[in-house]
Design an enzyme around this catalytic site. Structure first.
Site, PDB file in Angstrom:
ATOM      1  N   GLU A  47      79.944 -75.021  36.800  1.00  0.00           N
ATOM      2  CA  GLU A  47      79.593 -75.377  35.421  1.00  0.00           C
ATOM      3  C   GLU A  47      79.583 -76.899  35.299  1.00  0.00           C
ATOM      4  O   GLU A  47      80.319 -77.605  35.998  1.00  0.00           O
ATOM      5  CB  GLU A  47      80.618 -74.710  34.492  1.00  0.00           C
ATOM      6  CG  GLU A  47      80.493 -74.967  33.023  1.00  0.00           C
ATOM      7  CD  GLU A  47      79.178 -74.587  32.352  1.00  0.00           C
ATOM      8  OE1 GLU A  47      78.124 -75.014  32.844  1.00  0.00           O
ATOM      9  OE2 GLU A  47      79.232 -73.929  31.303  1.00  0.00           O
ATOM     10  N   ARG A  70      68.389 -85.008  31.266  1.00  0.00           N
ATOM     11  CA  ARG A  70      69.000 -84.281  32.390  1.00  0.00           C
ATOM     12  C   ARG A  70      68.808 -85.008  33.714  1.00  0.00           C
ATOM     13  O   ARG A  70      69.601 -84.866  34.640  1.00  0.00           O
ATOM     14  CB  ARG A  70      68.396 -82.877  32.527  1.00  0.00           C
ATOM     15  CG  ARG A  70      68.746 -81.920  31.405  1.00  0.00           C
ATOM     16  CD  ARG A  70      68.383 -80.486  31.822  1.00  0.00           C
ATOM     17  NE  ARG A  70      68.338 -79.574  30.686  1.00  0.00           N
ATOM     18  CZ  ARG A  70      69.383 -78.924  30.187  1.00  0.00           C
ATOM     19  NH1 ARG A  70      70.581 -79.117  30.701  1.00  0.00           N
ATOM     20  NH2 ARG A  70      69.242 -78.108  29.167  1.00  0.00           N
TER      21      ARG A  70
HETATM   22  P1  IMP Z   1      82.417 -75.133  25.363  1.00  0.00           P
HETATM   23  O1  IMP Z   1      82.085 -73.693  25.159  1.00  0.00           O
HETATM   24  O2  IMP Z   1      82.824 -75.784  24.071  1.00  0.00           O
HETATM   25  O3  IMP Z   1      83.444 -75.369  26.445  1.00  0.00           O
HETATM   26  O4  IMP Z   1      81.076 -75.869  25.731  1.00  0.00           O
HETATM   27  C1  IMP Z   1      80.607 -75.964  26.998  1.00  0.00           C
HETATM   28  C2  IMP Z   1      79.104 -76.161  27.030  1.00  0.00           C
HETATM   29  O5  IMP Z   1      78.677 -77.024  25.983  1.00  0.00           O
HETATM   30  C3  IMP Z   1      78.697 -76.824  28.307  1.00  0.00           C
HETATM   31  O6  IMP Z   1      78.323 -75.889  29.266  1.00  0.00           O
HETATM   32  C4  IMP Z   1      77.547 -77.706  27.893  1.00  0.00           C
HETATM   33  O7  IMP Z   1      76.333 -76.995  28.008  1.00  0.00           O
HETATM   34  C5  IMP Z   1      77.793 -78.011  26.450  1.00  0.00           C
HETATM   35  N1  IMP Z   1      78.410 -79.350  26.248  1.00  0.00           N
HETATM   36  C6  IMP Z   1      79.688 -79.634  25.905  1.00  0.00           C
HETATM   37  N2  IMP Z   1      79.893 -80.948  25.799  1.00  0.00           N
HETATM   38  C7  IMP Z   1      78.717 -81.527  26.109  1.00  0.00           C
HETATM   39  C8  IMP Z   1      78.294 -82.911  26.207  1.00  0.00           C
HETATM   40  O8  IMP Z   1      79.043 -83.872  25.997  1.00  0.00           O
HETATM   41  N3  IMP Z   1      77.006 -83.111  26.568  1.00  0.00           N
HETATM   42  C9  IMP Z   1      76.133 -82.092  26.829  1.00  0.00           C
HETATM   43  N4  IMP Z   1      76.495 -80.792  26.755  1.00  0.00           N
HETATM   44  C10 IMP Z   1      77.770 -80.520  26.397  1.00  0.00           C
HETATM   45 MG    MG Z   2      76.631 -75.678  30.395  1.00  0.00          MG
END
Ligand code: IMP
Ligand code: MG
Length: 180
Positions: free
Chosen positions: A98, A164
């Site tokens: 991830e 990206r």
């Molecule tokens: P979580 O469910 O809050 O842990 O979010 C995780 C997902 O959110 C990751 O797999 C990313 O796709 C996205 N994400 C979280 N923080 C960022 C960031 O700072 N930049 C880009 N995508 C993010």
């Molecule tokens: Mg992700």
């Protein structure tokens, strides 16, 4: 030189390369020579996975899962998990790759999905960990870098599908997403 939308470069190419090499060695050691199914979470993990597997030695296959919790904004939405050309996971030792773990909610959902697909074991490797923002308990076996609570892009991470391809991880300038 950094993109004009990038406030600062947090991790440059050299730092990422060195850490990815260490993560690959750590992950390989943990599987003790067993064949690994490396499962990348699309799309954010595609560059990390590509670099990681090239530093891994021993038998492995590659598959992908699609999981999205962010739409065009910078705060989480609802999680959707779906398989993209994933072979049968039954009996496989899986290394889930991830890009970033933030609240931890996506990873919990993805881990449930991988277990439901019948994986024998699952380990997780995450390049970036916004550990201060964790809301749910989730086991990350290998962490690349602990990062601050800022919106990060590059090295696979996007904002509304942009950035990206940046070869580094940078902090996105607030003006880009203010009001979105
Ligand atoms: P979580 O469910 O809050 O842990 O979010 C995780 C997902 O959110 C990751 O797999 C990313 O796709 C996205 N994400 C979280 N923080 C960022 C960031 O700072 N930049 C880009 N995508 C993010
Ligand atoms: Mg992700």
């Amino acid at each position: 030189m950094a993109d004009p939308d990038i406030e600062k470069v947090l991790l440059d190419e050299e730092q990422i390369r060195a850490r990815v090499k260490e993560l690959a060695a750590e992950a390989c050691a943990a599987f003790e020579g067993r064949p690994i199914l490396v499962v990348g979470v699309l799309k954010g993990a595609f560059i990390f996975l590509a670099d990681l597997v090239r530093e891994m030695h021993g038998p492995l296959k590659v598959a992908f899962l699609r999981a999205e919790s962010y739409r065009d904004g910078t705060r989480p939405g609802e999680l959707e998990v779906g398989c993209v050309g994933v072979p049968d996971l039954r009996g496989r030792d899986v290394l889930l790759v991830e890009d970033i773990v933030d609240t931890g909610r996506s990873l919990v959902g993805i881990l449930d999905a991988v277990r439901e697909l019948g994986a024998l074991s699952v380990r997780t490797v995450v390049l970036l960990d916004k550990s201060d923002r964790r809301e749910v308990d989730v086991a990350v076996d290998h962490v690349g870098f602990i990062v601050p609570d800022e919106f990060l892009v590059g090295y696979g991470l996007d904002h509304a599908e942009d950035y990206r391809n940046l070869p580094y991880v940078g902090v996105l300038a607030r003006r880009v997403y203010e009001g979105s």
